[in-house]
Design an enzyme around this catalytic site. Structure first.
Site, short mmCIF file in Angstrom:
data_model
loop_
_atom_site.label_atom_id
_atom_site.label_comp_id
_atom_site.label_asym_id
_atom_site.label_seq_id
_atom_site.Cartn_x
_atom_site.Cartn_y
_atom_site.Cartn_z
N CYS A 129 0.85 -1.18 0.00
CA CYS A 129 0.00 0.00 0.00
C CYS A 129 0.89 1.24 0.00
O CYS A 129 1.66 1.45 0.93
CB CYS A 129 -0.92 0.05 1.22
SG CYS A 129 -1.91 1.56 1.24
N LYS A 164 0.98 -9.65 -1.96
CA LYS A 164 0.67 -8.65 -2.98
C LYS A 164 1.87 -7.74 -3.17
O LYS A 164 2.26 -7.00 -2.28
CB LYS A 164 -0.56 -7.84 -2.58
CG LYS A 164 -1.05 -6.92 -3.69
CD LYS A 164 -2.46 -6.44 -3.44
CE LYS A 164 -3.00 -5.62 -4.59
NZ LYS A 164 -4.40 -5.21 -4.36
N GLY A 216 -5.89 1.37 -12.89
CA GLY A 216 -6.67 1.49 -14.13
C GLY A 216 -5.84 1.11 -15.34
O GLY A 216 -4.66 0.73 -15.23
N THR A 265 -10.18 -1.11 -10.41
CA THR A 265 -10.78 0.17 -10.76
C THR A 265 -12.01 0.04 -11.65
O THR A 265 -12.94 0.83 -11.56
CB THR A 265 -9.72 1.04 -11.46
OG1 THR A 265 -8.57 1.08 -10.61
CG2 THR A 265 -10.20 2.44 -11.70
#
Lengths: 304, 253
Positions: A129, A164, A216, A265
């Site tokens: 993050c 991740k 995105g 997204t």
């Protein structure tokens, strides 16, 4: 058409799942379609205690993407286990919990708490993050720290652990190797890229946190490249993500070497993005000469 | 039930400087309540844009949105035409509880692009038999819209920042002069205006409507949160718990 795909702890009816942070805990999108249609669900990050997150504005639109700096707002792992996860029991789809923290101890605390939940099938270890001051991407950009937190979480967890990865590194394979050596069952890649957008009139960054994570379609080629590189170097299951909008995008990730894909997204633009991709996937696989999802995995690699 | 619909634009008019009124045909029009918004997808834009509902014609199954050009998204929305279709999520968010409230006199306070949802609210209050007094603020004469429509519902006062129309100054100046006896006030507009109005009317019961950059628009992404007065470590989501809040419920920043 056989859409099934199997990863550690996850026998998926199809390879498509919403990405963490883009789907809350499922309730809102259950108003739009039956969540049982999904291959799996990755829910929003959990930290040891409740977190408020960053000041607003927290999002900004960019060319072919968006920036976000939510800052891991969540009610804390205990509230998530008690109040959020039970809702998903009624759906026939595995749930992957996302584990975040500021310290190795917090990651382990959240992981241990999740051991008591019967409502999940795996955990995704969020070491990427970019929007929190402590922890987060720090662990995701230093191979030694990544190795340590992965090892500790893997020791603590009763569930398979998917790490991740952050794309904000010079060598993604080094990071992938580090967490694989530490025992990761799989990888989830990629998280967002750190970015900024400045408002011309106000002469300041749009996002209150100044920087945010870019997601995105703008980041898809980077994600494809990284999945490809890691697949070439390692034999570890990968959940691929980064800018998937269409079934063609999902196939591209499979060809790069992903065993399943996550959609982020796109959910915001189209709440039906996941079911529409799942519905389209058989046609797209067939169009490009595949009989199943499994058959397409890794087929984009030249010279084997 | 919140739904994604492809709906037709029946009319698309410029009604003031950079301000447009768009009427949309939808079988869900009658579901829309005063204060709610619709979340509009735009060609070549990653994120939808929240736009408040300015009016509903239940019989014709149409609803109206009014917006002002602020950035690329609203610029794009201004270029659509009658006959085009829009991908819209509706109905979104909370609403002014017109049916539940008991009141005889309502004060409506709107600023700029905060005015549109208040028209649908004022109309609904009037239909319920409530006396409506309206105070609206705009930048200048060229930005004024819906004055006549509000006048049909009750006394209406206009302020402009530059004094080119109505009273020079702010809505709060007019409210001071009127000092009306009201049961509730309802306000929507820029945050500095809402701060001023909620301070001025701190002794009154009221509702405000907020706006913020949104992600999903349905409550999953936590982009548009607002801290609570009672406990600033807690927040509500403007898109789902709002956009309508009790006047003293949230911290305006």
């Amino acid at each position: 058409m056989n859409l099934t795909t199997t990863l550690p702890g996850l026998s998926l009816k199809n390879p498509v799942m919403p990405a963490s942070g883009c789907f809350g805990f499922g309730k809102e999108y259950s108003q739009f379609y039956d969540l049982s249609d999904l291959g799996a669900i990755i829910v929003k990050a959990a930290t040891g205690q409740a977190r408020y997150g960053n000041p607003t504005p927290r999002v900004a639109e960019t060319t072919s993407g968006m920036l976000n700096a939510i800052g891991l707002q969540n009610p804390g792992v205990d509230a998530i286990i008690k109040e959020e996860l039970p809702f998903l029991r009624s759906y026939d789809t595995p749930v992957i919990a996302n584990v975040a923290g500021s310290t190795v101890e917090e990651y382990v605390q959240v992981t241990k708490a999740l051991n008591h939940s019967q409502d999940i099938a795996a955990i995704e270890l969020n070491i990427s993050c970019p929007n929190v001051k402590e922890g987060g991407v720090q662990f995701g950009t230093d191979p030694e720290l990544a190795k340590e937190v992965t090892y500790q979480v893997k020791q603590a967890s009763n569930y398979p652990v998917y790490v991740k990865l952050s794309p904000n590194v010079s060598n993604i394979v080094t990071m992938a190797k580090a967490v694989t050596d530490a025992g990761a069952d799989g990888l989830s890649m990629i998280n967002t890229l750190t970015g900024m957008q400045i408002n011309l009139k106000q002469r300041k960054p749009i996002i209150a946190n100044k920087t945010g994570g870019l997601s995105g379609p703008a980041i898809k080629p980077i994600a494809i490249r990284m999945v490809y590189e890691v697949r070439q170097a390692l034999d570890i299951p990968i959940i691929g993500m980064g800018g998937i909008i269409t079934a063609e995008d999902a196939l591209e990730f499979l060809l790069a070497g992903a065993n399943a894909v996550a959609v982020g997204t796109a959910n915001f633009q189209n709440p039906l993005a996941c079911p529409e991709i799942i519905q389209e996937l058989p046609r797209v696989l067939e169009q490009y000469g595949f009989q199943s999802v499994e058959e397409a995995i890794g087929k984009g690699h030249v010279n084997g | 039930m919140i739904t994604k619909q492809l709906i037709e634009i029946k009319s698309h008019l410029r009604i003031a400087e950079d301000t447009f009124e768009v009427v949309l045909q939808s079988t869900l029009a009658r579901e829309l309540k005063p204060g709610q918004f619709v979340h509009v997808a735009l060609k070549n834009h990653m994120l939808r844009r929240p736009v408040s509902v300015a009016n509903v014609d239940a019989e014709a199954e149409t609803f109206t949105i009014v917006f002002k050009i602020f950035g690329e998204g609203t610029k794009s929305l201004s270029r659509y035409q009658a006959g085009d279709h829009l991908d819209v999520i509706l109905p979104c968010g909370s609403y002014y509880p017109v049916e539940e409230l008991e009141l005889d006199h309502a004060l409506i306070v709107g600023g700029g692009i905060g005015v549109p949802p208040l028209y649908y609210l004022a109309k609904s209050l009037k239909e319920k038999g409530v006396k409506v007094t309206t105070v609206l603020g705009f930048q200048s004469k060229a930005h004024v819209f819906y004055e006549e429509k509000f006048q049909l519902l009750g006394d209406t006062y206009i302020a402009t920042n530059d004094g080119t129309y109505g009273k020079k100054g702010f809505v709060t100046d007019i409210i001071s002069e009127l000092s009306p006896t009201i049961d509730y006030y309802f306000s929507c507009g820029p945050t500095p205006m809402l701060q001023a109005v909620t301070n001025q009317l701190a002794e009154q019961k009221g509702y405000i409507s907020l706006e913020e950059r949104m992600g999903c628009g349905v409550g999953t992404c936590y982009a548009c949160v607002v801290p609570l007065k009672e406990d600033p470590t807690q927040s509500k989501k403007i898109c789902k718990d709002g956009p309508v809040f009790y006047a003293n419920e949230v911290i305006l920043t």
